[in-house]
Design a protein around this motif. Structure first.
Motif, PDB file in Angstrom:
ATOM      1  N   ASP A  71      81.444  18.506   7.729  1.00  0.00           N
ATOM      2  CA  ASP A  71      80.452  19.157   8.574  1.00  0.00           C
ATOM      3  C   ASP A  71      80.971  19.170  10.004  1.00  0.00           C
ATOM      4  OD1 ASP A  71      77.934  20.301   9.264  1.00  0.00           O
ATOM      5  OD2 ASP A  71      77.309  18.351  10.006  1.00  0.00           O
ATOM      6  N   GLN A  81      77.986  17.249  14.933  1.00  0.00           N
ATOM      7  CA  GLN A  81      77.636  15.831  14.916  1.00  0.00           C
ATOM      8  C   GLN A  81      78.334  15.025  13.819  1.00  0.00           C
ATOM      9  OE1 GLN A  81      74.238  17.691  15.172  1.00  0.00           O
ATOM     10  NE2 GLN A  81      74.628  17.804  17.341  1.00  0.00           N
ATOM     11  N   THR A  82      79.386  15.578  13.235  1.00  0.00           N
ATOM     12  CA  THR A  82      80.195  14.832  12.279  1.00  0.00           C
ATOM     13  C   THR A  82      81.655  14.884  12.716  1.00  0.00           C
ATOM     14  OG1 THR A  82      78.673  15.353  10.475  1.00  0.00           O
ATOM     15  CG2 THR A  82      80.882  14.599   9.856  1.00  0.00           C
ATOM     16  N   ILE A  86      87.871  11.169  12.126  1.00  0.00           N
ATOM     17  CA  ILE A  86      87.484  12.191  11.159  1.00  0.00           C
ATOM     18  C   ILE A  86      88.661  13.138  10.903  1.00  0.00           C
ATOM     19  CG2 ILE A  86      85.840  14.016  10.586  1.00  0.00           C
ATOM     20  CD1 ILE A  86      84.549  11.258  10.732  1.00  0.00           C
TER      21      ILE A  86
END
Length: 153
Positions: free
Chosen positions: A12, A15-16, A95
């Motif tokens: 995503d 906010q990811t 991430i």
């Protein structure tokens, strides 16, 4: 699952992968490049108290009204410059590392977002994702219309 198919990894965007709502970052990017467009946010701001009644689709369309009358080729150039500026600069390093591990494991990687596909696709490409999925927006044939439609289906 056959030996070549190793699954999918979905990431995503908002906010990811990044700490921000990329639509707000996009709006800021457009307004910084063409400051006169700030006036086009007034309908959005004026109707913000009615957001729950109007719904997220209508509010998104009003917000995207900041691109009104922009020629399609200019919109594409702005979207490309936007992706170039922010990917991977504002992405969380851990991430990004996870994304690389998933690619190395042979998984199909997909960047997903409710943000417009015009820049989500470019961001996904810059990240090396196999696919990118964002909100489809009908920007108009030659120039962006007022409150661009969000086609159904």
């Amino acid at each position: 699952m056959n030996g070549r198919e190793r699954g999918w990894a979905l990431f995503d965007l908002d906010q990811t992968l990044v700490s921000w709502d990329m639509q707000a970052v996009w709006g800021n990017w457009v307004l910084r490049r063409q400051g006169w467009r700030r006036i086009l946010l007034w309908p959005f701001l004026g109707l913000l108290p009615l957001a729950k009644v109007l719904g997220s689709g209508t509010m998104k369309r009003l917000f995207l009204g900041c691109c009104w009358a922009m020629e399609r080729r200019d919109l594409e150039e702005v979207a490309e410059a936007f992706a170039e500026r922010y990917v991977p600069a504002i992405c969380y390093p851990d991430i990004l590392e996870m994304l690389e591990k998933e690619k190395a494991a042979g998984r199909k990687t997909v960047l997903v977002s409710a943000s417009p596909e015009s820049y989500v696709g470019r961001m996904g490409a810059r990240l090396g994702c196999d696919h990118a999925v964002g909100t489809v927006v009908d920007w108009g044939e030659e120039a962006v219309g007022w409150c661009p439609r969000l086609p159904k289906g």
